[in-house]
Design a protein around this motif. Structure first.
Motif, mmCIF file in Angstrom:
data_model
loop_
_atom_site.group_PDB
_atom_site.id
_atom_site.type_symbol
_atom_site.label_atom_id
_atom_site.label_comp_id
_atom_site.label_asym_id
_atom_site.label_seq_id
_atom_site.Cartn_x
_atom_site.Cartn_y
_atom_site.Cartn_z
ATOM 1 N N SER A 1 -23.933 -10.556 -23.239
ATOM 2 C CA SER A 1 -23.015 -11.339 -22.412
ATOM 3 C C SER A 1 -21.559 -10.968 -22.664
ATOM 4 O O SER A 1 -20.652 -11.700 -22.275
ATOM 5 C CB SER A 1 -23.223 -12.836 -22.657
ATOM 6 N N ARG B 1 -19.820 -13.948 -15.103
ATOM 7 C CA ARG B 1 -19.507 -12.531 -14.869
ATOM 8 C C ARG B 1 -20.762 -11.731 -14.528
ATOM 9 O O ARG B 1 -20.846 -10.543 -14.814
ATOM 10 C CB ARG B 1 -18.809 -11.940 -16.091
ATOM 11 N N SER C 1 -19.747 -10.995 -25.365
ATOM 12 C CA SER C 1 -19.015 -11.977 -26.171
ATOM 13 C C SER C 1 -19.209 -11.736 -27.666
ATOM 14 O O SER C 1 -19.015 -12.637 -28.478
ATOM 15 C CB SER C 1 -19.471 -13.396 -25.807
ATOM 16 N N TYR D 1 -23.213 -18.981 -20.599
ATOM 17 C CA TYR D 1 -23.038 -17.770 -19.797
ATOM 18 C C TYR D 1 -23.903 -17.973 -18.565
ATOM 19 O O TYR D 1 -25.130 -17.996 -18.655
ATOM 20 C CB TYR D 1 -23.476 -16.569 -20.635
ATOM 21 N N SER E 1 -13.609 -17.046 -17.148
ATOM 22 C CA SER E 1 -13.731 -17.435 -18.556
ATOM 23 C C SER E 1 -12.996 -18.753 -18.723
ATOM 24 O O SER E 1 -11.768 -18.787 -18.851
ATOM 25 C CB SER E 1 -13.146 -16.356 -19.463
ATOM 26 N N SER F 1 -18.680 -18.909 -19.187
ATOM 27 C CA SER F 1 -18.415 -17.542 -18.741
ATOM 28 C C SER F 1 -19.246 -17.251 -17.499
ATOM 29 O O SER F 1 -20.446 -17.530 -17.461
ATOM 30 C CB SER F 1 -18.778 -16.538 -19.851
#
Length: 536
Positions: A485, A285, A487, A258, A278, A283
């Motif tokens: 995160s 973001r 997830s 991440y 993604s 990842s």
């Protein structure tokens, strides 16, 4: 006992001939599911990188068959650890350059550079790891020693926290035309702190992308050896994201990553073009922002002056207007904002700013990285506005000898207050902040639970009332970083449907005993073995 093992072998043998076909069976284990019930099971079946079922030994072995069977030999099996605050590129640079960790004086710094230059024929020197709090007088260094020892080669040495940069005269001469743009101070001392570091950095040479790539893969292997299968990389530049994307696409970087984009204009335009990314195990973001500096270099922003420097309150690295700008940008992009805040004033500014995220989305997951010194009167903001604390427990055990000198006794009530933060928010994301601290996650556990360092210092723990229980700390390294995160539906627990990412812990962990010299016997990422201690 003999009959038990005979029966077990018979069951395993039979399981290879009947039952549903899966890719991998892990059995004879103590599988810590890390679910809400804190379930511990014996075995699990895995197919296509996902957990099919977790349950009792006989149930799994009778129901499934697999070509690969992993006997855990009664070891503890945990979801792969996630380090929720790392600097892989900084560690790579430190490994490629001069590692100054644990130097006791500037003389030792000079000696290490000389040793390095005998082995490496570079035309420049980059080092990291010096820490004046370990020296005799806790005084920030100046350029004289490295200028005299290395008059003809540029030398740039980062403090251990990355918030101060010491350079020699040979490097300063390359930026003399810019002297009128800043105060004379850094040119007189060679010491640049926080935002001013960009001035020498603009002229510094660096290692090649190929060198970084090779070092990143070595770091990945070391993380796997500790059972760490995911990282939250706290601040990446545009070229670094491109490198990470390539390594992921080539299936060479299998670590769950991440990545927080460094909050700059180039990365903002990148995020506007690409949105939330993604890509396999990568990842993107979030943005990483800095409100202040570090406590060790007296850059952390405090409400009242430092106890050991009259009139000095630290540094505010961005204006409140710029903080508001990044808050609005992240809201518009649906990105998280993860802000470095160390001092009580720095934390207060960010906590107040984050209210807007909560008003727009109560489940925003915006984070404060470090939350190192929080005024107890401000702690309620974490709970009131769902602000996620991301902390690094080893900072407490590293700073314990000098933190009170900086803060004074009264402010210690809100410093390194992990239990208080947990009580407010109900979750914590735990990390190391390597290379500021050691990469070893078991030191994180020790610092979080026992509040001691690797040498069992201090004997009774450092402000033990702010310690965490073992289960809370383990969740802070497994499932809660996934919440931090976004997830949590993918990994972090060993239950049906989740990613089969886990490790076999070599030595048992308990509330009273968390071994420093611990490691993974075998590490699996999405059902594939990525590390096996037996091969080392």
């Amino acid at each position: 006992m003999k009959n038990y093992w005979f029966g077990l072998v018979l069951v395993v043998g039979v399981s290879c001939m009947k039952g549903k076909q899966v890719d991998l069976i892990v059995h004879n284990a103590k599988i810590h599911c890390m679910d809400d019930q804190n379930t511990v099971e014996d075995a699990m079946a895995i197919k296509d990188g996902k957990i099919v079922e977790v349950g009792p030994e006989r149930q799994i072995l009778n129901k499934y068959r697999a070509d690969e069977i992993q006997d855990a030999e009664q070891r503890d099996v945990y979801p792969g650890f996630t380090d929720a605050h790392t600097h892989m590129f900084s560690l790579a640079k430190q490994n490629l350059g001069v590692d100054l960790t644990d130097c006791k004086s500037m003389d030792e710094v000079v000696d290490r550079i000389k040793t390095y230059l005998k082995k490496k024929k570079h035309s420049f020197v980059i080092g990291r790891g010096w820490d004046q709090t370990r020296w005799k007088d806790d005084r920030m260094p100046t350029k004289e020693s490295i200028s005299k020892a290395f008059p003809n080669i540029p030398v740039a040495l980062y403090r251990i926290d990355g918030h101060a940069l010491l350079v020699n005269e040979a490097l300063l001469t390359t930026i003399r035309p810019y002297k009128t743009l800043i105060l004379d101070g850094p040119f007189e001392t060679g010491l640049f702190i926080d935002n001013d570091m960009s001035i020498p950095e603009a002229k510094m040479l660096d290692f090649s992308e190929k060198e970084y790539e090779e070092e990143l893969l070595k770091i990945q292997e070391k993380l796997y050896a500790y059972g760490v299968t995911g990282v939250h990389e706290a601040g990446v530049l545009n070229w670094q994201i491109k490198l990470l994307k390539r390594l992921v696409q080539e299936d060479r970087l299998s670590l769950n990553m991440y990545a927080m984009l460094s909050a700059n204009e180039e990365n903002y335009q990148f995020a506007k073009r690409n949105g939330v990314i993604s890509l396999k195990n990568l990842s993107v973001r979030s943005f990483k922002l800095y409100i202040d500096g570090a406590l060790g270099s007296r850059g952390a922003l405090l409400k009242a002056p430092y106890a050991d420097q009259h009139g000095h309150i630290g540094m505010q690295l961005i204006s409140e207007e710029d903080l508001s700008l990044w808050i609005e940008r992240c809201l518009a992009l649906n990105y998280q904002l993860n802000t470095h805040a160390i001092g009580d004033k720095g934390n207060q500014l960010v906590l107040n700013g984050y209210k807007r995220a909560f008003e727009q989305n109560p489940d925003h997951r915006w984070r404060i990285e470090h939350a190192q010194v929080v005024d107890p009167l401000d702690l309620h903001f974490f709970g009131d506005y769902a602000i996620f604390p991301s902390v690094q427990p080893t900072h407490a055990t590293s700073d314990q000898d000098w933190a009170e000198n900086r803060l004074g006794k009264n402010r210690m009530k809100g410093a390194y207050a992990y239990r208080s933060l947990y009580n407010q928010f109900g979750m914590l994301a735990l990390g190391t902040d390597f290379p500021v601290e050691d990469i070893n996650p078991f030191l994180t556990l020790r610092a979080a639970v026992l509040r001691t360092d690797k040498n069992d210092y201090p004997k009774n723990g450092f402000f033990v009332e702010e310690g965490l229980d073992l289960n809370t700390a383990l969740k802070g390294m497994t499932i809660w970083p996934q919440f931090a995160s976004l997830s949590e539906t993918e990994r972090g627990m060993l239950i049906q449907g989740m990613e089969a990412t886990f490790f076999l812990c070599a030595k048992p962990i308990s509330t009273k005993e968390i071994p420093v010299e611990n490691y993974s016997m075998a590490t699996f990422v999405r059902g594939k073995k990525v590390f096996d201690a037996a091969s080392y």
